[in-house]
Design an enzyme around this catalytic site. Sequence first.
Site, PDB file in Angstrom:
ATOM      1  N   ARG A  95     -11.374 -20.961   8.808  1.00  9.06           N
ATOM      2  CA  ARG A  95     -10.099 -20.470   9.338  1.00  9.06           C
ATOM      3  C   ARG A  95     -10.423 -19.741  10.643  1.00  9.06           C
ATOM      4  NH1 ARG A  95      -6.733 -16.329   5.564  1.00  9.06           N
ATOM      5  NH2 ARG A  95      -8.361 -14.916   6.225  1.00  9.06           N
ATOM      6  N   SER A 131      -7.079  -0.750  10.546  1.00  5.61           N
ATOM      7  CA  SER A 131      -7.636  -1.919   9.872  1.00  5.61           C
ATOM      8  C   SER A 131      -9.038  -2.217  10.379  1.00  5.61           C
ATOM      9  CB  SER A 131      -6.731  -3.113  10.197  1.00  5.61           C
ATOM     10  OG  SER A 131      -7.371  -4.316   9.877  1.00  5.61           O
ATOM     11  N   ILE A 166       0.846  -1.208   0.000  1.00 11.46           N
ATOM     12  CA  ILE A 166       0.000   0.000   0.000  1.00 11.46           C
ATOM     13  C   ILE A 166       0.875   1.250   0.000  1.00 11.46           C
ATOM     14  CG2 ILE A 166      -1.855   1.243   1.198  1.00 11.46           C
ATOM     15  CD1 ILE A 166      -2.668  -1.548   2.378  1.00 11.46           C
ATOM     16  N   TYR A 218      -3.001  -8.964  16.099  1.00 11.57           N
ATOM     17  CA  TYR A 218      -2.794  -7.936  15.068  1.00 11.57           C
ATOM     18  C   TYR A 218      -3.800  -6.795  15.246  1.00 11.57           C
ATOM     19  CZ  TYR A 218      -3.300  -5.552  10.633  1.00 11.57           C
ATOM     20  OH  TYR A 218      -3.429  -4.572   9.679  1.00 11.57           O
ATOM     21  N   LYS A 269      -3.434  -2.618  16.391  1.00 11.41           N
ATOM     22  CA  LYS A 269      -3.978  -1.467  15.642  1.00 11.41           C
ATOM     23  C   LYS A 269      -4.921  -0.654  16.548  1.00 11.41           C
ATOM     24  CE  LYS A 269      -1.843  -2.000  11.793  1.00 11.41           C
ATOM     25  NZ  LYS A 269      -0.951  -0.969  11.233  1.00 11.41           N
ATOM     26  N   ILE A 329     -11.323 -23.171   0.074  1.00 11.08           N
ATOM     27  CA  ILE A 329     -12.320 -22.223   0.594  1.00 11.08           C
ATOM     28  C   ILE A 329     -12.449 -22.511   2.086  1.00 11.08           C
ATOM     29  CG2 ILE A 329     -14.731 -21.482   0.563  1.00 11.08           C
ATOM     30  CD1 ILE A 329     -14.957 -22.332  -2.292  1.00 11.08           C
ATOM     31  N   ASN A 342       6.713  -4.454  17.248  1.00 10.53           N
ATOM     32  CA  ASN A 342       6.832  -3.773  15.951  1.00 10.53           C
ATOM     33  C   ASN A 342       5.709  -2.761  15.719  1.00 10.53           C
ATOM     34  OD1 ASN A 342       8.110  -3.224  13.512  1.00 10.53           O
ATOM     35  ND2 ASN A 342       6.848  -4.718  12.406  1.00 10.53           N
ATOM     36  N   ALA A 361       4.459  -1.946   9.465  1.00  9.08           N
ATOM     37  CA  ALA A 361       3.857  -2.775  10.515  1.00  9.08           C
ATOM     38  C   ALA A 361       3.919  -4.235  10.084  1.00  9.08           C
ATOM     39  CB  ALA A 361       2.397  -2.376  10.737  1.00  9.08           C
ATOM     40  N   PHE A 407     -10.337  -1.906   4.713  1.00 11.68           N
ATOM     41  CA  PHE A 407     -11.033  -3.179   4.537  1.00 11.68           C
ATOM     42  C   PHE A 407     -10.122  -4.065   3.665  1.00 11.68           C
ATOM     43  CE2 PHE A 407     -15.015  -3.036   6.899  1.00 11.68           C
ATOM     44  CZ  PHE A 407     -14.803  -1.820   7.515  1.00 11.68           C
ATOM     45  N   ASN A 408     -10.638  -4.833   2.704  1.00  9.66           N
ATOM     46  CA  ASN A 408      -9.762  -5.787   2.007  1.00  9.66           C
ATOM     47  C   ASN A 408      -9.120  -5.150   0.778  1.00  9.66           C
ATOM     48  OD1 ASN A 408     -11.528  -7.429   3.777  1.00  9.66           O
ATOM     49  ND2 ASN A 408     -10.302  -9.073   2.906  1.00  9.66           N
ATOM     50  N   GLY A 440       9.231  -5.098   2.063  1.00  5.70           N
ATOM     51  CA  GLY A 440       9.146  -4.153   0.943  1.00  5.70           C
ATOM     52  C   GLY A 440      10.301  -4.334  -0.032  1.00  5.70           C
TER      53      GLY A 440
HETATM   54  N1  UDP Z   1      -9.945 -17.267   2.096  1.00  4.52           N
HETATM   55  C1  UDP Z   1     -10.161 -18.522   1.565  1.00  4.52           C
HETATM   56  N2  UDP Z   1      -9.107 -19.177   0.997  1.00  4.52           N
HETATM   57  C2  UDP Z   1      -7.854 -18.643   0.936  1.00  4.52           C
HETATM   58  C3  UDP Z   1      -7.638 -17.348   1.472  1.00  4.52           C
HETATM   59  C4  UDP Z   1      -8.709 -16.697   2.058  1.00  4.52           C
HETATM   60  O1  UDP Z   1     -11.274 -19.049   1.602  1.00  4.52           O
HETATM   61  O2  UDP Z   1      -6.927 -19.310   0.413  1.00  4.52           O
HETATM   62  C5  UDP Z   1     -11.080 -16.526   2.698  1.00  4.52           C
HETATM   63  C6  UDP Z   1     -10.856 -16.109   4.141  1.00  4.52           C
HETATM   64  O3  UDP Z   1     -11.242 -17.161   5.009  1.00  4.52           O
HETATM   65  C7  UDP Z   1     -11.758 -14.877   4.246  1.00  4.52           C
HETATM   66  C8  UDP Z   1     -11.693 -14.269   2.840  1.00  4.52           C
HETATM   67  O4  UDP Z   1     -11.225 -15.310   1.984  1.00  4.52           O
HETATM   68  O5  UDP Z   1     -13.084 -15.274   4.499  1.00  4.52           O
HETATM   69  C9  UDP Z   1     -10.736 -13.095   2.752  1.00  4.52           C
HETATM   70  O6  UDP Z   1      -9.513 -13.486   3.339  1.00  4.52           O
HETATM   71  P1  UDP Z   1      -8.191 -12.632   3.209  1.00  4.52           P
HETATM   72  O7  UDP Z   1      -7.084 -13.378   3.919  1.00  4.52           O
HETATM   73  O8  UDP Z   1      -7.959 -12.271   1.769  1.00  4.52           O
HETATM   74  O9  UDP Z   1      -8.528 -11.271   3.969  1.00  4.52           O
HETATM   75  P2  UDP Z   1      -9.060 -10.980   5.471  1.00  4.52           P
HETATM   76  O10 UDP Z   1     -10.521 -10.702   5.328  1.00  4.52           O
HETATM   77  O11 UDP Z   1      -8.748 -12.156   6.321  1.00  4.52           O
HETATM   78  O12 UDP Z   1      -8.298  -9.758   5.863  1.00  4.52           O
END
Ligand code: UDP
Length: 326
Positions: free
Chosen positions: A283, A117, A13, A141, A145, A208, A92, A75, A170-171, A37
């Site tokens: 996850r 974040s 970023i 993490y 923040k 997934i 850090n 970070a 966000f993402n 970086g």
């Molecule tokens: N995700 C997934 N498979 C992967 C990586 C991520 O299903 O190999 C899912 C993850 O569980 C979340 C979404 O994709 O629901 C976004 O994850 P990411 O790590 O990109 O960003 P986050 O929202 O965790 O910051």
Amino acid sequence: MTKVFVTGGAGYIGSHVVKLLGEKGYDVLVYDNLSTGHEWAVLYGKLIKADLADKETLKKVFLEFKPEAVIHFAASIVVPESVKYPLKYYRNNVINTINLLEVMEECKVKKFIFSSSAAVYGIPKKIPIPETEPLNPINPYGETKATVERILRDLANSGSEFKYVSLRYFNVAGADPEGKIGFAYPKTTHLIIRALKTAKGEFDKLEIYGTDYPTPDGTCIRDYIHVTDLAEAHIIALEYLLDGGESDVLNCGYGRGFSVKEVISMVKKVTGIDFKVVEAPRRPGDPAILVADSSKIKEKLHWSPRYDDLEFIIKTAWHWEKNFNP
Ligand code: UDP
């Protein structure tokens, strides 16, 4: 020429923000330890390879450069790693930020933009999430923040002239539309990059993580925002502070979301490659839905994003990923 000190400006970023700062005529100094970086990613200004833990060097660089404002990206950002090594993250992300704020105070630098974040919200009650939702992180993490946000609030309320804008990302996804820079950290856990690397053949399948969430297709929903739109938000926040604006906290998202399955379909469409996808367990620590209420940044700072288009986001990321060979 306004001088801006950018920590972590060689990262994903940060490098996109440095590019915009350079294009807009700012005098930029990047301070980065190059742990994640890259020197080639710094397209404008001067790069100093040094660490925020090294306060002596930090102060020396400040006294020579005399910045008017600081944008702080540097970070550690990997959530599972933060669970395993919390002390690394607190050192850090929190202690090194305190070093930076102390040097700013000693050198009378009063404008600060902070990379926060959506992780500060944890599992939010309201969707889309307004900035008024309580800070309730669910991993170290996010805690780091949220801790820095509290430090910034207290510093701004201390009677000093310190002013800050905290941007809650966000993402973040996609790459520079001109193709000069992009995401360049091979060990990523992010969905879009992992899907693209699977399409490229670097992984044999994409997992997934969870298909039993309370969402229409059972997979998690996220607010994916193009990195250049996010970079523009930093420029607007910087100009707001330089014009005398008050401290504030702002979400950076588009205010809409896509599920994991929708993202995967779009990656397949953009790449034209039907890679293998398997269902896997959830996850730990993933909230079902994270979508920003982005009305505040749009109304207050007149942020008008240009790339609110998942196909375009993935196209720029794919263009970069195909040409980037670490
Ligand atoms: N995700 C997934 N498979 C992967 C990586 C991520 O299903 O190999 C899912 C993850 O569980 C979340 C979404 O994709 O629901 C976004 O994850 P990411 O790590 O990109 O960003 P986050 O929202 O965790 O910051």
